[in-house]
Design a protein around this motif. Structure first.
Motif, mmCIF file in Angstrom:
data_model
loop_
_atom_site.group_PDB
_atom_site.id
_atom_site.type_symbol
_atom_site.label_atom_id
_atom_site.label_comp_id
_atom_site.label_asym_id
_atom_site.label_seq_id
_atom_site.Cartn_x
_atom_site.Cartn_y
_atom_site.Cartn_z
ATOM 1 N N ARG A 137 2.481 -5.433 1.766
ATOM 2 C CA ARG A 137 3.321 -4.862 2.833
ATOM 3 C C ARG A 137 4.689 -5.537 2.887
ATOM 4 N NH1 ARG A 137 0.599 -6.670 8.576
ATOM 5 N NH2 ARG A 137 -1.307 -6.075 7.551
ATOM 6 N N LEU A 138 4.770 -6.793 2.444
ATOM 7 C CA LEU A 138 6.046 -7.506 2.469
ATOM 8 C C LEU A 138 7.049 -6.926 1.479
ATOM 9 C CD1 LEU A 138 4.722 -11.179 2.686
ATOM 10 C CD2 LEU A 138 5.495 -9.701 4.556
ATOM 11 N N SER A 139 6.564 -6.192 0.466
ATOM 12 C CA SER A 139 7.441 -5.603 -0.542
ATOM 13 C C SER A 139 7.981 -4.237 -0.114
ATOM 14 C CB SER A 139 6.701 -5.469 -1.871
ATOM 15 O OG SER A 139 5.709 -4.452 -1.784
ATOM 16 N N GLN A 140 7.552 -3.736 1.040
ATOM 17 C CA GLN A 140 7.957 -2.411 1.493
ATOM 18 C C GLN A 140 9.225 -2.481 2.344
ATOM 19 O OE1 GLN A 140 6.264 0.286 0.193
ATOM 20 N NE2 GLN A 140 5.429 -1.445 -0.935
ATOM 21 N N PRO A 141 10.024 -1.402 2.353
ATOM 22 C CA PRO A 141 11.263 -1.407 3.137
ATOM 23 C C PRO A 141 11.042 -1.686 4.629
ATOM 24 C CG PRO A 141 11.192 0.494 1.675
ATOM 25 C CD PRO A 141 9.857 -0.181 1.584
ATOM 26 N N ASP A 142 9.959 -1.164 5.205
ATOM 27 C CA ASP A 142 9.638 -1.409 6.607
ATOM 28 C C ASP A 142 8.190 -1.884 6.703
ATOM 29 O OD1 ASP A 142 9.354 -1.547 9.322
ATOM 30 O OD2 ASP A 142 9.835 0.552 9.706
ATOM 31 N N PRO A 143 7.954 -3.194 6.623
ATOM 32 C CA PRO A 143 6.583 -3.723 6.614
ATOM 33 C C PRO A 143 5.775 -3.370 7.860
ATOM 34 C CG PRO A 143 8.148 -5.429 5.991
ATOM 35 C CD PRO A 143 8.942 -4.257 6.458
ATOM 36 N N ARG A 164 -5.149 -0.531 -2.226
ATOM 37 C CA ARG A 164 -4.879 0.634 -1.375
ATOM 38 C C ARG A 164 -4.436 0.060 -0.032
ATOM 39 N NH1 ARG A 164 -8.372 3.835 0.681
ATOM 40 N NH2 ARG A 164 -10.146 2.457 0.469
ATOM 41 N N VAL A 165 -3.331 0.581 0.487
ATOM 42 C CA VAL A 165 -2.764 0.087 1.731
ATOM 43 C C VAL A 165 -2.463 1.268 2.642
ATOM 44 C CG1 VAL A 165 -0.864 -1.259 2.720
ATOM 45 C CG2 VAL A 165 -1.701 -1.816 0.445
ATOM 46 N N PRO A 166 -3.011 1.290 3.869
ATOM 47 C CA PRO A 166 -2.686 2.397 4.786
ATOM 48 C C PRO A 166 -1.271 2.244 5.336
ATOM 49 C CG PRO A 166 -4.046 0.783 5.899
ATOM 50 C CD PRO A 166 -3.926 0.337 4.464
ATOM 51 N N SER A 167 -0.655 3.376 5.643
ATOM 52 C CA SER A 167 0.640 3.359 6.320
ATOM 53 C C SER A 167 0.617 4.469 7.361
ATOM 54 C CB SER A 167 1.792 3.564 5.333
ATOM 55 O OG SER A 167 1.871 4.912 4.930
ATOM 56 N N HIS A 168 1.645 4.549 8.176
ATOM 57 C CA HIS A 168 1.692 5.589 9.207
ATOM 58 C C HIS A 168 1.801 6.978 8.587
ATOM 59 C CE1 HIS A 168 1.642 3.123 12.735
ATOM 60 N NE2 HIS A 168 2.605 2.347 12.252
ATOM 61 N N GLU A 169 2.364 7.086 7.397
ATOM 62 C CA GLU A 169 2.595 8.382 6.776
ATOM 63 C C GLU A 169 1.530 8.767 5.762
ATOM 64 O OE1 GLU A 169 6.577 8.410 5.338
ATOM 65 O OE2 GLU A 169 7.376 7.763 7.265
ATOM 66 N N SER A 170 1.073 7.840 4.962
ATOM 67 C CA SER A 170 0.075 8.128 3.936
ATOM 68 C C SER A 170 -0.512 6.819 3.430
ATOM 69 C CB SER A 170 0.709 8.908 2.775
ATOM 70 O OG SER A 170 1.657 8.102 2.123
ATOM 71 N N GLU A 171 -1.442 6.945 2.522
ATOM 72 C CA GLU A 171 -2.010 5.747 1.905
ATOM 73 C C GLU A 171 -1.196 5.407 0.663
ATOM 74 O OE1 GLU A 171 -6.421 4.937 1.359
ATOM 75 O OE2 GLU A 171 -5.811 5.683 -0.612
ATOM 76 N N LEU A 172 -0.879 4.137 0.517
ATOM 77 C CA LEU A 172 -0.146 3.677 -0.661
ATOM 78 C C LEU A 172 -1.123 3.065 -1.650
ATOM 79 C CD1 LEU A 172 2.779 1.799 1.116
ATOM 80 C CD2 LEU A 172 2.827 4.123 0.194
ATOM 81 N N ARG A 173 -0.884 3.300 -2.920
ATOM 82 C CA ARG A 173 -1.608 2.614 -3.991
ATOM 83 C C ARG A 173 -0.571 1.804 -4.743
ATOM 84 N NH1 ARG A 173 -6.798 4.795 -5.081
ATOM 85 N NH2 ARG A 173 -7.191 6.596 -3.761
ATOM 86 N N LEU A 174 -0.813 0.499 -4.781
ATOM 87 C CA LEU A 174 0.153 -0.405 -5.391
ATOM 88 C C LEU A 174 -0.529 -1.264 -6.450
ATOM 89 C CD1 LEU A 174 1.832 -1.567 -2.068
ATOM 90 C CD2 LEU A 174 2.780 0.049 -3.715
#
Length: 183
Positions: A137-143, A164-174
């Protein structure tokens, strides 16, 4: 607590009592979050900290790992400052370099929270002496709109991490190809 010698007594499944060698159990039980061993024969036990059944209240965790260098005869506490009172949910050790560690903090839900609190990924390159937060999450524009790691796979040979990381908009795969240093 560093250098504290301890004896392990199995009390119940997934519960350990750590006490000063020869004197029985002297401290609160450690709830096991993870157990693993490295290529040098060291045993690592992560205190799970235990969220309640409702996952809304923390019980005390030791905020670190217990390490035995002698097959479980003596134990040394390895503190991890970045845990913020939570325990360890998982620990991975590089297959050919036992000084490289990756730990995942527990993730417990607070009241009315979008995401659980915790779940940080912490990395050590020196056998647990120092730790840095390598959470994706620290690598994202808005953690703040990205949650903690929901699923994690670690390739211990290539030190590749898929999450897999949840976000308010969708799930991220990093993916990180260097143990979490970059995503």
């Amino acid at each position: 607590m560093s250098g504290w010698a301890a004896r392990v007594c199995l009390l119940a499944p997934l519960t350990l009592c750590l006490g000063v060698a020869g004197s029985g159990c002297e401290v609160e039980p450690a709830f096991v979050g993870t157990v693993t061993a490295d290529s040098k024969g060291r045993i690592w036990v992560g205190d799970g900290g235990q969220c309640s059944a409702a996952e809304s209240v923390y019980s005390p965790a030791h905020s670190g790992l217990w390490r035995s260098d002698d097959g479980g005869e003596r134990w040394t506490f390895v503190a991890i400052a970045g845990l913020k009172g939570r325990g360890i949910a998982g620990l991975w050790i590089h297959a050919s370099d036992p000084l490289r560690l990756l730990a995942q903090a527990e993730c417990c839900y607070g009241f009315a929270a979008d995401f659980c609190e915790g779940g940080e990924l912490l990395s050590s390159e020196d056998g647990g002496v120092t730790w840095i937060d390598v959470s994706p999450r620290l690598s994202q524009p808005d953690p703040e709109v990205v949650g903690p790691v929901a699923q994690l796979e670690v390739d211990r040979v290539n030190w590749q991490v898929d999450v897999r990381v949840p976000s308010h908009e969708s799930e991220l795969r990093l993916r990180s190809r260097n143990g979490g240093r970059t995503w």
